[in-house]
Scaffold this motif. Structure first.
Motif, PDB file in Angstrom:
ATOM      1  N   VAL A 434       0.911  -1.155   0.034  1.00 30.36           N
ATOM      2  CA  VAL A 434      -0.101  -0.040  -0.040  1.00 30.36           C
ATOM      3  C   VAL A 434       0.957   1.447  -0.026  1.00 30.36           C
ATOM      4  CG1 VAL A 434      -1.924  -1.130   1.050  1.00 30.36           C
ATOM      5  CG2 VAL A 434      -0.290   0.094   2.491  1.00 30.36           C
ATOM      6  N   LYS A 435       2.093   0.997  -0.107  1.00 29.78           N
ATOM      7  CA  LYS A 435       3.242   2.424   0.051  1.00 29.78           C
ATOM      8  C   LYS A 435       2.675   3.399  -0.938  1.00 29.78           C
ATOM      9  CE  LYS A 435       7.861   3.601   0.173  1.00 29.78           C
ATOM     10  NZ  LYS A 435       9.281   3.017  -0.054  1.00 29.78           N
ATOM     11  N   ASP A 436       2.625   2.654  -2.479  1.00 26.60           N
ATOM     12  CA  ASP A 436       2.620   3.608  -3.376  1.00 26.60           C
ATOM     13  C   ASP A 436       0.982   4.497  -3.329  1.00 26.60           C
ATOM     14  OD1 ASP A 436       4.918   2.730  -4.575  1.00 26.60           O
ATOM     15  OD2 ASP A 436       4.087   1.342  -5.745  1.00 26.60           O
ATOM     16  N   TRP A 437       0.183   3.830  -2.769  1.00 23.99           N
ATOM     17  CA  TRP A 437      -1.144   4.625  -2.939  1.00 23.99           C
ATOM     18  C   TRP A 437      -0.987   5.775  -1.794  1.00 23.99           C
ATOM     19  CZ3 TRP A 437      -4.282   6.144   1.408  1.00 23.99           C
ATOM     20  CH2 TRP A 437      -5.649   6.298   0.832  1.00 23.99           C
ATOM     21  N   TRP A 438      -0.164   5.505  -0.545  1.00 22.70           N
ATOM     22  CA  TRP A 438      -0.058   6.688   0.329  1.00 22.70           C
ATOM     23  C   TRP A 438       0.827   7.516  -0.193  1.00 22.70           C
ATOM     24  CZ3 TRP A 438      -1.748   7.843   5.290  1.00 22.70           C
ATOM     25  CH2 TRP A 438      -2.562   6.876   5.870  1.00 22.70           C
ATOM     26  N   THR A 439       1.800   7.328  -1.040  1.00 21.72           N
ATOM     27  CA  THR A 439       2.664   8.220  -1.529  1.00 21.72           C
ATOM     28  C   THR A 439       2.012   9.062  -2.458  1.00 21.72           C
ATOM     29  OG1 THR A 439       4.354   6.759  -1.318  1.00 21.72           O
ATOM     30  CG2 THR A 439       4.614   8.207  -3.099  1.00 21.72           C
ATOM     31  N   GLU A 440       0.863   8.394  -3.389  1.00 25.77           N
ATOM     32  CA  GLU A 440       0.371   9.155  -4.542  1.00 25.77           C
ATOM     33  C   GLU A 440      -0.762  10.085  -3.963  1.00 25.77           C
ATOM     34  OE1 GLU A 440      -2.808   7.827  -8.100  1.00 25.77           O
ATOM     35  OE2 GLU A 440      -0.949   6.407  -7.740  1.00 25.77           O
ATOM     36  N   LYS A 441      -1.463   9.486  -2.872  1.00 31.55           N
ATOM     37  CA  LYS A 441      -2.865  10.065  -2.432  1.00 31.55           C
ATOM     38  C   LYS A 441      -2.497  10.928  -1.177  1.00 31.55           C
ATOM     39  CE  LYS A 441      -5.703   7.537  -4.817  1.00 31.55           C
ATOM     40  NZ  LYS A 441      -6.868   7.816  -5.706  1.00 31.55           N
ATOM     41  N   VAL A 442      -1.659  10.729  -0.456  1.00 35.02           N
ATOM     42  CA  VAL A 442      -1.265  11.450   0.951  1.00 35.02           C
ATOM     43  C   VAL A 442       0.000  12.127   0.939  1.00 35.02           C
ATOM     44  CG1 VAL A 442      -1.335  11.461   3.279  1.00 35.02           C
ATOM     45  CG2 VAL A 442      -2.916   9.967   2.045  1.00 35.02           C
ATOM     46  N   SER A 443       1.274  11.249   0.998  1.00 35.80           N
ATOM     47  CA  SER A 443       2.212  11.996   1.161  1.00 35.80           C
ATOM     48  C   SER A 443       3.547  10.963   0.762  1.00 35.80           C
ATOM     49  CB  SER A 443       2.659  12.760   2.600  1.00 35.80           C
ATOM     50  OG  SER A 443       4.219  12.881   2.841  1.00 35.80           O
ATOM     51  N   GLU A 444       4.609  11.270   0.247  1.00 34.68           N
ATOM     52  CA  GLU A 444       5.779  10.373  -0.081  1.00 34.68           C
ATOM     53  C   GLU A 444       6.422  10.105   1.305  1.00 34.68           C
ATOM     54  OE1 GLU A 444       8.913  13.683  -1.709  1.00 34.68           O
ATOM     55  OE2 GLU A 444       7.663  12.352  -3.235  1.00 34.68           O
ATOM     56  N   LYS A 445       6.196  10.946   2.264  1.00 33.53           N
ATOM     57  CA  LYS A 445       6.908  10.567   3.514  1.00 33.53           C
ATOM     58  C   LYS A 445       6.189   9.890   4.560  1.00 33.53           C
ATOM     59  CE  LYS A 445       7.165  15.217   4.458  1.00 33.53           C
ATOM     60  NZ  LYS A 445       7.458  16.434   4.955  1.00 33.53           N
ATOM     61  N   TRP A 446       4.981   9.066   4.153  1.00 29.49           N
ATOM     62  CA  TRP A 446       4.338   8.189   5.165  1.00 29.49           C
ATOM     63  C   TRP A 446       5.229   7.237   5.688  1.00 29.49           C
ATOM     64  CZ3 TRP A 446       2.865   3.101   3.922  1.00 29.49           C
ATOM     65  CH2 TRP A 446       2.179   2.547   4.789  1.00 29.49           C
ATOM     66  N   ARG A 447       5.833   6.362   4.906  1.00 31.58           N
ATOM     67  CA  ARG A 447       6.466   5.281   5.326  1.00 31.58           C
ATOM     68  C   ARG A 447       7.536   5.463   6.085  1.00 31.58           C
ATOM     69  NH1 ARG A 447       7.004  -0.420   3.953  1.00 31.58           N
ATOM     70  NH2 ARG A 447       7.997  -1.309   5.643  1.00 31.58           N
ATOM     71  N   ALA A 448       8.339   6.513   5.862  1.00 33.23           N
ATOM     72  CA  ALA A 448       9.575   7.053   6.741  1.00 33.23           C
ATOM     73  C   ALA A 448       8.956   7.493   8.230  1.00 33.23           C
ATOM     74  CB  ALA A 448      10.234   8.120   6.015  1.00 33.23           C
ATOM     75  N   TYR A 449       7.822   8.231   8.151  1.00 30.72           N
ATOM     76  CA  TYR A 449       7.410   8.794   9.357  1.00 30.72           C
ATOM     77  C   TYR A 449       6.582   7.507  10.148  1.00 30.72           C
ATOM     78  CZ  TYR A 449       8.093  13.749   8.945  1.00 30.72           C
ATOM     79  OH  TYR A 449       8.874  15.044   8.677  1.00 30.72           O
ATOM     80  N   ARG A 450       6.040   6.753   9.789  1.00 35.93           N
ATOM     81  CA  ARG A 450       5.324   5.711  10.384  1.00 35.93           C
ATOM     82  C   ARG A 450       6.362   4.752  10.967  1.00 35.93           C
ATOM     83  NH1 ARG A 450       5.827   0.087  10.353  1.00 35.93           N
ATOM     84  NH2 ARG A 450       4.104  -0.919  11.140  1.00 35.93           N
TER      85      ARG A 450
END
Length: 580
Positions: A434-450
């Motif tokens: 789901v990383k690409d979905w978060w990157t595209e829809k919310v923020s590319e920093k999602w995985r790093a912050y999580r």
């Protein structure tokens, strides 16, 4: 026609059943109780009866219908409340009162109600299995797509438009009359063209789930927890808020008062997308703990077969099963009556394979039919391990199959931290999907912050051991800051009030921006400490209370509130330690 020779609880043995087949439905005794053949030996058939067997005895007749246990698929399922074998409980209540009497027969679909059928195909058109013949508006939210039944293809000789019952012929394909009513055996998964990899998350509005342990659309999740840890409330939250077109809720062996709460609450809940009652896109299968145990074993198959039918129409479907432990206990009881060799803790040796059969029916698929159509079925199973012991067979067998583990912790529940999902035990194997979905829809920093937030929470658990031994004063200021940030993550982000009007649901964007602010505050504080700012000044910032209150800010007001708070915090932190 067979004859009963033995009765053992819900299990009946009959002889003279030479023509019977495995999983055929039978009518047992003069009351014509519903049963299903689960074992054959010579001319003897062992039948699990889905109703109370009190009063049955040797010599009573048994008749095989020659058909497997099947569900009826047609317009009229949405808003229904079924028992474990698709008898509509509300219709039965209106007929005979609040208690189901033995031998009562009631079809799952109303035969008299008329539906407005709008064809989407025309005479002379070639169709194949799974093609959409036309549509019926089933309530304000769901368009019921009438599909070409399994095994039928050819040219449409005639197709009608107008108002029909589910048994009226609406179309003729090469001499075969088609109605809106189909039947499908519950133990057989409905076919599809291809299974697709899950790439988008099933957004639930629950911060610990969406941000930390996401589940993909078409995925599987296990939610085990001891008594009182909030399994049912978590399931209710997912049913209310999950980003799915249709919700199935299977109360499998649940306490009657909990199931009653669901039945009373769902019609009153408002669907956040449409403003209509949530029940307008929900189907409930209720098999409470006082109902016959054999019907409990069938209930999850009934629910998932109905759900697959809507998946085949191209909908995203979410199914909650609460709880599979009660289903496994029914399996164990019936297995004991059959005198089968018990496995671990008395469960049958085939427990794991039966669980796998159930969860494997989930998935994101390309449906049958000549046009490209995607549908998904996400399955979330609650497990009730005795004493909260996650090493027991049902939990372990489920964890080997599912890809998300939301482990509920009694300690968190007793501390009034809900949802009581233990962030140190839980995991999701869909993070990369789901990383690409978060990157595209919310923020590319999602995985790093999580990942950084998870690291802080894990380090907090290690530091707590030191604090218990020598006290918090023995820690460095950087470590004390980490404990404060972890506390903010736990109390301001992970803690969520299911009964609060605003906090009950948080959008993906708001979730990320809340997490981003907490971690940015952590980074700014680290820089300030390095510049010589006193740790006490950071602790006394009144804006820290404003961070805690962010979750109660409406989605509309959140951007401006966040921007103002962020700018104030950043300025104050940058000015700390300067010139000291």
């Amino acid at each position: 026609m067979g004859t009963i020779i033995k009765v053992s609880g819900p299990v009946v043995v009959a002889n003279q059943m030479e023509d019977a087949r495995m999983y055929d439905v039978c009518r047992v005794a003069e009351e014509r109780l519903i049963g299903e053949i689960i074992q054959l030996s010579g001319d003897k058939a062992t039948i699990q009866v889905y109703e109370e067997t009190t009063g049955l005895g040797p010599g009573d007749p048994v008749e095989s219908t020659g058909m497997p246990l099947s569900v009826e698929l047609a317009p009229g399922m949405i808003e229904s409340i079924y028992d474990g074998i698709q008898r509509p409980l509300d219709v039965i209540r209106d007929r005979i009162g609040p208690y189901i009497t033995r031998g009562i027969e009631q079809p799952g679909i109303d035969r008299k109600k008329q539906w407005e059928f709008q064809p989407t195909t025309k005479k002379g058109q070639k169709v194949v299995t799974g093609d959409i013949l036309g549509t019926v508006q089933e309530g304000p939210l769901i368009e019921h797509r009438v599909l070409v039944p399994q095994g039928i293809e050819g040219e449409i000789k005639e197709i009608l438009k107008g108002t029909f019952t589910v048994e009226d012929t609406i179309c003729t394909v090469d001499g075969t009359d088609i109605t809106m009513l189909q039947k499908w055996p519950v133990r057989k998964g409905r076919p599809y063209k291809d299974k697709l990899p899950p790439t988008s998350p099933l957004v639930t509005g629950q911060r610990i789930i969406d941000t930390f342990f996401p589940m993909a659309k078409g995925g599987t999740a296990c939610c085990p927890g001891p008594f009182g840890s909030g399994k049912t409330v978590t399931q209710h939250q997912l049913a209310k808020w999950a980003e799915a077109d249709i919700i199935f809720f299977i109360g499998c062996g649940e306490r009657g008062n909990e199931m009653a709460e669901v039945l009373m609450e769902f019609p009153e809940l408002q669907d956040p997308k449409s403003g209509e009652p949530l029940m307008k896109r929900t189907v409930l299968v209720a098999n409470t703990s006082d109902m016959p145990v054999a019907a409990r074993e069938a209930s999850i198959y009934t629910g998932i077969t109905l759900a697959e039918y809507f998946r085949d129409m191209g909908y995203d479907v979410a199914l909650m099963a609460d709880s599979t432990s009660r289903w496994a206990e029914a399996l164990r009881e019936i297995s004991g009556r059959l005198e089968e060799m018990p496995g671990e803790e008395g469960y049958p040796a085939y427990l794991a394979s039966r669980l796998a059969e159930f969860y494997e029916r989930s998935g994101k698929v390309i449906t049958l039919g000549s046009e490209y159509r995607e549908g998904s079925l996400s399955v979330i199973g609650a497990v009730s391990p005795p004493g909260g012991d996650f090493s027991e067979p049902v939990t372990q067998a489920t964890l080997r199959i599912t890809k998300v583990f939301w482990g509920l912790d009694a300690r968190l529940a007793f501390a009034r931290h809900f949802p009581a999902i233990d962030w140190l035990q839980s995991y999701s194997l869909y993070l990369d999907d789901v990383k690409d979905w978060w990157t595209e829809k919310v923020s590319e920093k999602w995985r790093a912050y999580r990942d950084e937030a998870m690291r802080i929470l894990e380090e907090e658990a290690e530091l707590e051991e030191i604090v218990r031994l020598v006290g918090v004063e023995a820690l460095s200021t950087i470590d004390r800051l980490l404990l404060e940030t972890a506390k903010s993550l736990r109390e301001d982000f992970l803690h969520q009030n299911a009964y609060h009007e605003i906090d009950t649901y948080t959008s993906s964007t708001k979730q990320f921006e809340m997490l981003e602010l907490i971690l940015d505050m952590h980074h700014w504080a680290q820089d300030a400490l390095e510049r010589g700012a006193p740790f006490k000044d950071i602790l006394e910032l009144k804006e820290r209370d404003d961070i805690a209150r962010l979750k109660f800010v409406t989605e509309k007001e959140f951007p401006s509130t966040l921007k103002k708070l962020r700018n104030t915090l950043k300025t104050k932190m940058q000015n700390m330690g300067e010139g000291e």
